[in-house]
Design a protein around this motif. Structure first.
Motif, short mmCIF file in Angstrom:
data_model
loop_
_atom_site.label_atom_id
_atom_site.label_comp_id
_atom_site.label_asym_id
_atom_site.label_seq_id
_atom_site.Cartn_x
_atom_site.Cartn_y
_atom_site.Cartn_z
N ARG A 18 0.83 -1.20 0.00
CA ARG A 18 0.00 0.00 0.00
C ARG A 18 0.87 1.26 0.00
NH1 ARG A 18 -5.17 0.80 0.81
NH2 ARG A 18 -5.48 -1.37 1.47
N SER A 19 0.52 2.17 -0.89
CA SER A 19 1.26 3.42 -0.98
C SER A 19 0.99 4.30 0.25
CB SER A 19 0.86 4.18 -2.25
OG SER A 19 1.52 5.42 -2.33
N ALA A 74 -2.32 -0.92 -3.48
CA ALA A 74 -2.98 0.37 -3.67
C ALA A 74 -3.83 0.37 -4.93
CB ALA A 74 -1.93 1.48 -3.73
N LYS A 116 -4.28 7.40 -2.67
CA LYS A 116 -2.99 6.72 -2.61
C LYS A 116 -3.01 5.60 -3.65
CE LYS A 116 -2.30 7.79 2.27
NZ LYS A 116 -2.12 7.25 3.65
#
Length: 296
Positions: free
Chosen positions: A159-160, A196, A219
């Motif tokens: 995940r960003s 993401a 994101k």
């Protein structure tokens, strides 16, 4: 003359057969006409049946011929696909570097050799994907990334932490192609459970301001777009960041109805080199080896 009565006939009198039966057989012309009409109707029905059967047989043969034609056409298409030359993207990195250089000359016709050297994309920043022997179609994109770009695969599954800062830019020549590629990059094999979102960025139906607003609050792990829209976001706004960017994939194996690739079309070629790869922060990242260029 005395008339004879019935009682006066001889006891051994036998009536003439023709006379006796003539009254029974002569029923008038009606029965003969009915017989003829019935025969005509039977003949007509038989003729109709034969015609219908003939038409059905013709339709069946026509369907069979059409089926055979489609099979031959499909086999011919498969043969053509197999015999087509390999995509430019399948060449080793040193040849791709020469190819990129020749495309840059077309995109910057007014530049001198010294000026072109300032925007040169080094061979070290071009990923050698020659190990991939499969076809370069969207059906194989997920497997291509997993096998050829393992680092990118790992990053896409994470995940960003920064809004508007993708780890991958996927550049395609048309809006429909962007939409198709976006669906593929949402595959769970790439994003897994924590990966993401994937941004879809093209000008059709979307204003630039809408994309700016979306990127600043989202994101994303990947951004898929046309070079025109991606270039505007990179050069004219602060919404699309390159702080997390590690890979740029150019979709050059795909060809439009005129058999032109992303870099064959002057407009998209110029946008790719001037506003995407030529965006100051992107070009700097490529020349420093922080961003890798992938030809798919």
């Amino acid at each position: 003359m005395n008339g004879q009565r019935g009682d006066d006939l001889d006891d051994d009198f036998v009536p003439d057969e023709l006379v006796a039966t003539s009254g029974e057989e002569d029923n008038g012309p009606g029965d003969d006409i009915s017989g003829l009409l019935s025969a005509d109707e039977d003949a007509e029905e038989a003729e109709v049946y034969i015609k219908e059967k003939s038409m059905t047989e013709k339709k069946r043969k026509r369907r069979e011929k059409e089926k055979e034609r489609k099979i031959k056409k499909r086999k011919l298409a498969e043969t053509v696909e197999v015999t087509e030359p390999l995509s430019v993207a399948a060449q080793p990195a040193h040849k791709l570097a020469d190819y990129v250089s020749s495309m840059q000359v077309k995109a910057f016709p007014a530049m001198s050799e010294i000026e072109l050297s300032d925007v040169l994309i080094p061979e070290a920043s071009i990923v050698d994907t020659a190990i991939w022997t499969g076809s370069r179609t969207l059906d194989n994109l997920v497997e291509f990334i997993i096998e050829v770009l393992p680092t990118l695969h790992t990053r896409l599954s994470q995940r960003s932490k920064v809004a508007g800062a993708p780890t991958l830019l996927f550049i395609a020549g048309a809006a429909l192609r962007v939409a198709d590629a976006t669906r593929v990059l949402k595959d769970k094999r790439l994003r897994r459970e924590k990966g993401a979102d994937v941004a879809k960025l093209f000008a059709r139906h979307f204003k630039l301001e809408e994309h700016v607003s979306y990127l600043k609050r989202s994101k994303i792990g990947s951004a898929v777009g046309t070079p025109g829209r991606i270039g505007k976001l990179l050069c004219e706004t602060d919404a699309l960041l390159v702080s997390q960017l590690t890979h740029i994939i150019l979709d050059i194996s795909y060809r439009d109805t005129k058999k032109r690739s992303l870099l064959d079309i002057p407009e998209t070629r110029d946008e790719v080199f001037r506003t995407v790869l030529g965006a100051p922060n992107v070009l700097k990242g490529i020349q420093e080896g922080k961003i890798q260029l992938v030809f798919f």
